[in-house]
Design a protein around this motif. Sequence first.
Motif, PDB file in Angstrom:
ATOM      1  N   PHE A 272     -59.043  -1.806 -36.380  1.00  0.00           N
ATOM      2  CA  PHE A 272     -58.893  -3.239 -36.101  1.00  0.00           C
ATOM      3  C   PHE A 272     -57.457  -3.681 -36.329  1.00  0.00           C
ATOM      4  CE2 PHE A 272     -59.457  -7.779 -37.361  1.00  0.00           C
ATOM      5  CZ  PHE A 272     -59.956  -8.219 -36.159  1.00  0.00           C
ATOM      6  N   LEU A 273     -56.809  -3.089 -37.334  1.00  0.00           N
ATOM      7  CA  LEU A 273     -55.408  -3.396 -37.610  1.00  0.00           C
ATOM      8  C   LEU A 273     -54.472  -2.538 -36.776  1.00  0.00           C
ATOM      9  CD1 LEU A 273     -53.158  -4.764 -39.223  1.00  0.00           C
ATOM     10  CD2 LEU A 273     -53.508  -3.056 -41.019  1.00  0.00           C
ATOM     11  N   LYS A 274     -54.802  -1.253 -36.648  1.00  0.00           N
ATOM     12  CA  LYS A 274     -53.892  -0.337 -35.956  1.00  0.00           C
ATOM     13  C   LYS A 274     -53.788  -0.653 -34.465  1.00  0.00           C
ATOM     14  CE  LYS A 274     -54.902   3.519 -39.102  1.00  0.00           C
ATOM     15  NZ  LYS A 274     -55.500   4.870 -39.215  1.00  0.00           N
ATOM     16  N   LYS A 275     -54.946  -0.850 -33.806  1.00  0.00           N
ATOM     17  CA  LYS A 275     -54.954  -1.038 -32.359  1.00  0.00           C
ATOM     18  C   LYS A 275     -54.511  -2.431 -31.925  1.00  0.00           C
ATOM     19  CE  LYS A 275     -58.488   2.410 -31.243  1.00  0.00           C
ATOM     20  NZ  LYS A 275     -59.801   2.644 -30.586  1.00  0.00           N
ATOM     21  N   SER A 276     -54.395  -3.347 -32.862  1.00  0.00           N
ATOM     22  CA  SER A 276     -53.965  -4.697 -32.485  1.00  0.00           C
ATOM     23  C   SER A 276     -52.502  -4.725 -32.052  1.00  0.00           C
ATOM     24  CB  SER A 276     -54.171  -5.653 -33.655  1.00  0.00           C
ATOM     25  OG  SER A 276     -53.373  -5.278 -34.762  1.00  0.00           O
ATOM     26  N   GLU A 277     -51.729  -3.705 -32.432  1.00  0.00           N
ATOM     27  CA  GLU A 277     -50.318  -3.606 -32.033  1.00  0.00           C
ATOM     28  C   GLU A 277     -49.587  -4.914 -32.307  1.00  0.00           C
ATOM     29  OE1 GLU A 277     -50.272  -2.368 -27.988  1.00  0.00           O
ATOM     30  OE2 GLU A 277     -51.116  -0.396 -28.394  1.00  0.00           O
ATOM     31  N   LEU A 278     -49.641  -5.279 -33.579  1.00  0.00           N
ATOM     32  CA  LEU A 278     -49.109  -6.583 -33.985  1.00  0.00           C
ATOM     33  C   LEU A 278     -47.622  -6.732 -33.681  1.00  0.00           C
ATOM     34  CD1 LEU A 278     -49.789  -9.245 -35.435  1.00  0.00           C
ATOM     35  CD2 LEU A 278     -49.180  -8.126 -37.585  1.00  0.00           C
ATOM     36  N   TYR A 279     -46.903  -5.639 -33.748  1.00  0.00           N
ATOM     37  CA  TYR A 279     -45.445  -5.725 -33.582  1.00  0.00           C
ATOM     38  C   TYR A 279     -44.991  -5.112 -32.264  1.00  0.00           C
ATOM     39  CZ  TYR A 279     -45.654  -7.200 -38.373  1.00  0.00           C
ATOM     40  OH  TYR A 279     -45.959  -7.905 -39.522  1.00  0.00           O
ATOM     41  N   THR A 280     -45.869  -5.117 -31.274  1.00  0.00           N
ATOM     42  CA  THR A 280     -45.535  -4.666 -29.928  1.00  0.00           C
ATOM     43  C   THR A 280     -45.608  -5.852 -28.983  1.00  0.00           C
ATOM     44  OG1 THR A 280     -46.464  -2.473 -30.371  1.00  0.00           O
ATOM     45  CG2 THR A 280     -46.142  -3.077 -28.067  1.00  0.00           C
ATOM     46  N   SER A 281     -44.630  -5.964 -28.106  1.00  0.00           N
ATOM     47  CA  SER A 281     -44.626  -7.072 -27.147  1.00  0.00           C
ATOM     48  C   SER A 281     -45.846  -6.972 -26.230  1.00  0.00           C
ATOM     49  CB  SER A 281     -43.349  -7.048 -26.309  1.00  0.00           C
ATOM     50  OG  SER A 281     -42.215  -7.227 -27.127  1.00  0.00           O
ATOM     51  N   PRO A 282     -46.633  -8.019 -26.115  1.00  0.00           N
ATOM     52  CA  PRO A 282     -47.846  -7.956 -25.287  1.00  0.00           C
ATOM     53  C   PRO A 282     -47.517  -7.853 -23.803  1.00  0.00           C
ATOM     54  CG  PRO A 282     -47.446 -10.198 -26.037  1.00  0.00           C
ATOM     55  CD  PRO A 282     -46.438  -9.341 -26.737  1.00  0.00           C
ATOM     56  N   LYS A 283     -48.431  -7.235 -23.050  1.00  0.00           N
ATOM     57  CA  LYS A 283     -48.301  -7.138 -21.599  1.00  0.00           C
ATOM     58  C   LYS A 283     -48.869  -8.423 -20.991  1.00  0.00           C
ATOM     59  CE  LYS A 283     -48.717  -2.095 -21.543  1.00  0.00           C
ATOM     60  NZ  LYS A 283     -49.514  -0.945 -21.030  1.00  0.00           N
ATOM     61  N   MET A 284     -47.989  -9.255 -20.517  1.00  0.00           N
ATOM     62  CA  MET A 284     -48.398 -10.574 -20.065  1.00  0.00           C
ATOM     63  C   MET A 284     -49.339 -10.537 -18.871  1.00  0.00           C
ATOM     64  SD  MET A 284     -47.238 -12.908 -22.018  1.00  0.00           S
ATOM     65  CE  MET A 284     -46.116 -13.005 -23.419  1.00  0.00           C
ATOM     66  N   ASN A 285     -49.194  -9.540 -18.001  1.00  0.00           N
ATOM     67  CA  ASN A 285     -50.027  -9.520 -16.800  1.00  0.00           C
ATOM     68  C   ASN A 285     -51.412  -8.947 -17.034  1.00  0.00           C
ATOM     69  OD1 ASN A 285     -49.201  -6.914 -17.196  1.00  0.00           O
ATOM     70  ND2 ASN A 285     -48.648  -6.522 -15.072  1.00  0.00           N
ATOM     71  N   THR A 286     -51.762  -8.633 -18.281  1.00  0.00           N
ATOM     72  CA  THR A 286     -53.118  -8.194 -18.607  1.00  0.00           C
ATOM     73  C   THR A 286     -53.856  -9.219 -19.460  1.00  0.00           C
ATOM     74  OG1 THR A 286     -52.377  -7.007 -20.597  1.00  0.00           O
ATOM     75  CG2 THR A 286     -52.418  -5.768 -18.524  1.00  0.00           C
ATOM     76  N   ILE A 287     -53.224 -10.344 -19.753  1.00  0.00           N
ATOM     77  CA  ILE A 287     -53.840 -11.389 -20.564  1.00  0.00           C
ATOM     78  C   ILE A 287     -54.652 -12.303 -19.640  1.00  0.00           C
ATOM     79  CG2 ILE A 287     -53.399 -13.322 -22.113  1.00  0.00           C
ATOM     80  CD1 ILE A 287     -50.821 -11.941 -22.954  1.00  0.00           C
ATOM     81  N   PRO A 288     -55.957 -12.483 -19.894  1.00  0.00           N
ATOM     82  CA  PRO A 288     -56.794 -13.265 -18.979  1.00  0.00           C
ATOM     83  C   PRO A 288     -56.264 -14.663 -18.678  1.00  0.00           C
ATOM     84  CG  PRO A 288     -58.175 -12.078 -20.521  1.00  0.00           C
ATOM     85  CD  PRO A 288     -56.751 -11.864 -20.971  1.00  0.00           C
TER      86      PRO A 288
END
Length: 482
Positions: A272-288
């Motif tokens: 739950f903590l590891k896969k959240s990728e807290l410090y990785t820039s999110p991919k904007m085109n995959t956000i609903p």
Amino acid sequence: MVYAETRQGYFQEIKQNIGSLIRPQADESYSTVQLSQLSNFQVETDPIYQQLPVVGHPMTDDNNAPLYNNAEIQSRLSLQNAVQIAVKRNPNISQSLANLAAQNANIDVAKAQYYPQLKAGLNTGDFTSSDRGRQVYTVEANQMLYDFGKVKSSVDTQKNKLEAEQANVLVSIDEISTETSRAIIAVLRYRVLLNIAQDQVKGVSRLHEIARLRSEAGISSYADPVQAQSYVEYAKTYLLTQQNKLRQEEQKLRTLLGFDVSRTDFIIHDDFLKKSELYTSPKMNTIPSMIAAQAEIEVARSQKKQTELSRYPTVSLVGSLNQALNGKNPNTGKEDDTDSSIGISMSSNFYQGGAVSSQIRSAGYAEQAARSKLNATYLNIMDSTQIARENIENMDKQIWVLIERERSTAKTRELYEEQYKLGKRSILDLLSSEQSFHSSRAERESARYDIYDTLAIYINVIGKSRDIYQLNNTKIQGFEVQ
């Protein structure tokens, strides 16, 4: 029998082939989403929104091991499984899917303009003339030949709206996933706080008993057990408060999952903590929410194009047949006669009082509004991710301070109890140290679950709910994300 079945299947196939020539065939692929197709766009926002700040570093110790090990939380139901149960039964998602199916039907409505259009009617003669008893039955067929892309643009508009509805389904799934996850985290939080509250009641009750025995023995003042009793009552009140909050959260979770959760333990895996990728820039085109905003832009574009094309003519093949049922046929002048015709028709609405120009301007403003909404959504995502990172980093620091405080208050509690027995400390000092010890424990656990709660919000904001809760490539009320 075999021959009859084969013949029946043969005629059924012929029927279907003929049907495909006169009406559009329903496309059921709308219930399966190809995320790679939906996310096939580049986010173009104003330069002021481009920078995505990163706060701190991942929460690991000197050996790159996670700071929080949840192995001690035993459960019969994992967080992922609970979320999967919730999304597969939630009526909000059912509503979104119904809207999606309705929009899919609108595509067939738009495609129907490609196919023959039939009209039939019955006309009478002029009631003020001698032919008032005449009755003429008319059938007219119209097949569009060329319209400069007007029907195509209408179909494209409905397809773009379908993509927007698909994105809305993803938003609904993410919202229910987040709501369920946060409810589970809240239940775990108040279960821990309830245990601490019970320990506090036991602790101050023990001190009250010590004060009572010492008072009865004449070693200490009679006021000591009275003062201790007030702390006991406060601890019991705090215990009841935590019980009430726990029952509220369990009821919320019971509504989401559909069963009594008071005896169910839940586990939050380290992923739950590891896969959240807290410090990785999110991919904007995959956000609903970004997909939905982009789809609204495409809808506005196609509507604008559709309006612009409405100025052009439509060329059609028109055929008509009329039969006089009573009286003379008005086309031939013969009694009960039949007349038919086939020709090419070209029609266009060249001018409607400036309505088309106004509609084009309206569609242009709608496109601007959709682009602004995309930028606003982008900005909100950036702001939410920054706040989440700041909160988690601050709470992480707070936890370490609270751990040290818990250790110091534990030692203080032991020393004060010894000094009280020697008459060097008052009962208030002993009660305050006991309360401070349990308060530091409660604050530490609250901070830990605050981190989990913030992570749940962050996961929703960056569109990773389906990854974290293992919802991809699974059927959710007939809907699937691939």
